[in-house]
Design a protein around this motif. Structure first.
Motif, PDB file in Angstrom:
ATOM      1  N   SER A 139       0.839  -1.202   0.000  1.00 40.40           N
ATOM      2  CA  SER A 139       0.000   0.000   0.000  1.00 40.40           C
ATOM      3  C   SER A 139       0.870   1.247   0.000  1.00 40.40           C
ATOM      4  O   SER A 139       0.561   2.233  -0.671  1.00 40.40           O
ATOM      5  N   ILE A 140       1.980   1.198   0.723  1.00 37.37           N
ATOM      6  CA  ILE A 140       2.902   2.331   0.670  1.00 37.37           C
ATOM      7  C   ILE A 140       3.463   2.478  -0.738  1.00 37.37           C
ATOM      8  O   ILE A 140       3.579   3.585  -1.271  1.00 37.37           O
ATOM      9  N   LYS A 141       3.760   1.353  -1.329  1.00 32.28           N
ATOM     10  CA  LYS A 141       4.316   1.378  -2.685  1.00 32.28           C
ATOM     11  C   LYS A 141       3.337   2.034  -3.663  1.00 32.28           C
ATOM     12  O   LYS A 141       3.724   2.906  -4.440  1.00 32.28           O
TER      13      LYS A 141
ATOM     14  N   ASN B  45       4.637   8.131   7.550  1.00 30.14           N
ATOM     15  CA  ASN B  45       3.846   6.949   7.243  1.00 30.14           C
ATOM     16  C   ASN B  45       4.205   6.335   5.889  1.00 30.14           C
ATOM     17  O   ASN B  45       3.837   5.199   5.611  1.00 30.14           O
ATOM     18  N   LEU B  46       4.891   7.100   5.066  1.00 28.35           N
ATOM     19  CA  LEU B  46       5.417   6.527   3.829  1.00 28.35           C
ATOM     20  C   LEU B  46       6.751   5.830   4.076  1.00 28.35           C
ATOM     21  O   LEU B  46       7.393   5.355   3.145  1.00 28.35           O
TER      22      LEU B  46
ATOM     23  N   TYR C  37       4.523  11.845   5.641  1.00 30.20           N
ATOM     24  CA  TYR C  37       5.764  11.314   5.086  1.00 30.20           C
ATOM     25  C   TYR C  37       6.353  10.224   5.972  1.00 30.20           C
ATOM     26  O   TYR C  37       6.932   9.258   5.485  1.00 30.20           O
TER      27      TYR C  37
ATOM     28  N   ARG D  27       2.287   9.194  -6.337  1.00 30.88           N
ATOM     29  CA  ARG D  27       2.878  10.511  -6.147  1.00 30.88           C
ATOM     30  C   ARG D  27       3.963  10.842  -7.163  1.00 30.88           C
ATOM     31  O   ARG D  27       4.346  11.995  -7.306  1.00 30.88           O
TER      32      ARG D  27
ATOM     33  N   ASN E 231       1.008   4.091  -2.974  1.00 27.12           N
ATOM     34  CA  ASN E 231       0.948   5.502  -2.595  1.00 27.12           C
ATOM     35  C   ASN E 231       2.123   6.265  -3.201  1.00 27.12           C
ATOM     36  O   ASN E 231       1.947   7.340  -3.795  1.00 27.12           O
ATOM     37  N   LEU E 232       3.309   5.702  -3.052  1.00 25.43           N
ATOM     38  CA  LEU E 232       4.500   6.355  -3.610  1.00 25.43           C
ATOM     39  C   LEU E 232       4.392   6.453  -5.125  1.00 25.43           C
ATOM     40  O   LEU E 232       4.720   7.489  -5.716  1.00 25.43           O
TER      41      LEU E 232
ATOM     42  N   LYS F 296      13.172   5.061  -1.920  1.00 23.06           N
ATOM     43  CA  LYS F 296      12.265   4.348  -1.023  1.00 23.06           C
ATOM     44  C   LYS F 296      11.539   3.239  -1.760  1.00 23.06           C
ATOM     45  O   LYS F 296      11.372   2.127  -1.238  1.00 23.06           O
TER      46      LYS F 296
ATOM     47  N   TYR G 234      11.810   9.398  -3.198  1.00 21.13           N
ATOM     48  CA  TYR G 234      10.750   8.448  -3.530  1.00 21.13           C
ATOM     49  C   TYR G 234      11.309   7.243  -4.289  1.00 21.13           C
ATOM     50  O   TYR G 234      10.936   6.106  -4.021  1.00 21.13           O
TER      51      TYR G 234
END
Lengths: 110, 110
Positions: free
Chosen positions: A101-103, B55-56, B53, A109, A105-106, B88, B85
């Motif tokens: 889910s973070i992925k 939370n990312l 951020y 963006r 989200n990233l 990450k 990004y």
DNA sequence: CTTGACCCTCACATCAATGTCAGGGTTTAT
DNA sequence: ATAAACCCTGACATTGATGTGAGGGTCAAG
């Protein structure tokens, strides 16, 4: 019989870690008169087994719960193993979900 | 203008964490004569942005690198953001891979 | 003036396996 | 007998955001 340096060399696991495993109850070498730890040849397999489970993400505490059994039997005969596996699987799946889910989200963006 | 307790209540972020963000250079409240931190109303959005951020999975250090920009512009205008990004994302993908290989390994063993 | 609700700083604890010193004993080979 | 190469214990450091507590100052309402 071997001393800690040899066990470390044979397994590739640091002396520090081998001592730590002992402290966590995963290894119980005998002591020589001079205080040196003395390991049976079998300890080599034992250390490799510990490493295997650590690499599965299990804690030394979890490993301590079933190591004795799996060293004497085949893993599939040790019923203590499966709850640990199940729990670890659940943790991993949850972790993967979170990362995905973070992925997403990233990626949105970017 | 508000004190730290109000900012904490408004954002749901603990006082401890707000102070920590300041120590990491993410917030710079002014000080009253008595030493109390004094926050502008804008700080509320700022804290929420920091949380977003975190939370990312970004570190306070990484956030510090672009927070100033994204608070003033739309994120897409801050070129400092994208390398972070990308890095990450790469980390997360690697982590997912690792977890999935552990997962397969565990599943085989069950 | 007192009490309670704020605020401050400083500092230790968390988690877990491992690295790394310090200070000191033992053994082996020369 | 000495030096190199072992071994021992104990203890602090790592990582990073957060919890928690001590010890103490400030302020507002009664």
């Amino acid at each position: 019989m071997m001393k800690i340096g040899e066990l470390s060399a044979r397994t590739g696991v640091s002396i520090r870690s081998i001592r730590y495993y002992e402290q966590q109850g995963l290894l119980t070498p005998v002591r020589q008169e001079n205080g040196y730890r003395e390991y049976s040849p079998f300890a080599e397999e034992q250390v490799r087994t510990i490493q295997l489970y650590l690499n599965l993400g299990l804690s030394t505490e979890q490993i301590a719960g079933f190591l004795h059994c799996v060293l004497q039997n085949k893993e599939s005969f040790c019923k203590e193993v499966f709850p640990v596996y199940r729990q670890k699987l659940a943790e991993i799946e949850e972790q993967i979900k979170l990362l995905q889910s973070i992925k997403s989200n990233l990626e949105e963006r970017m």
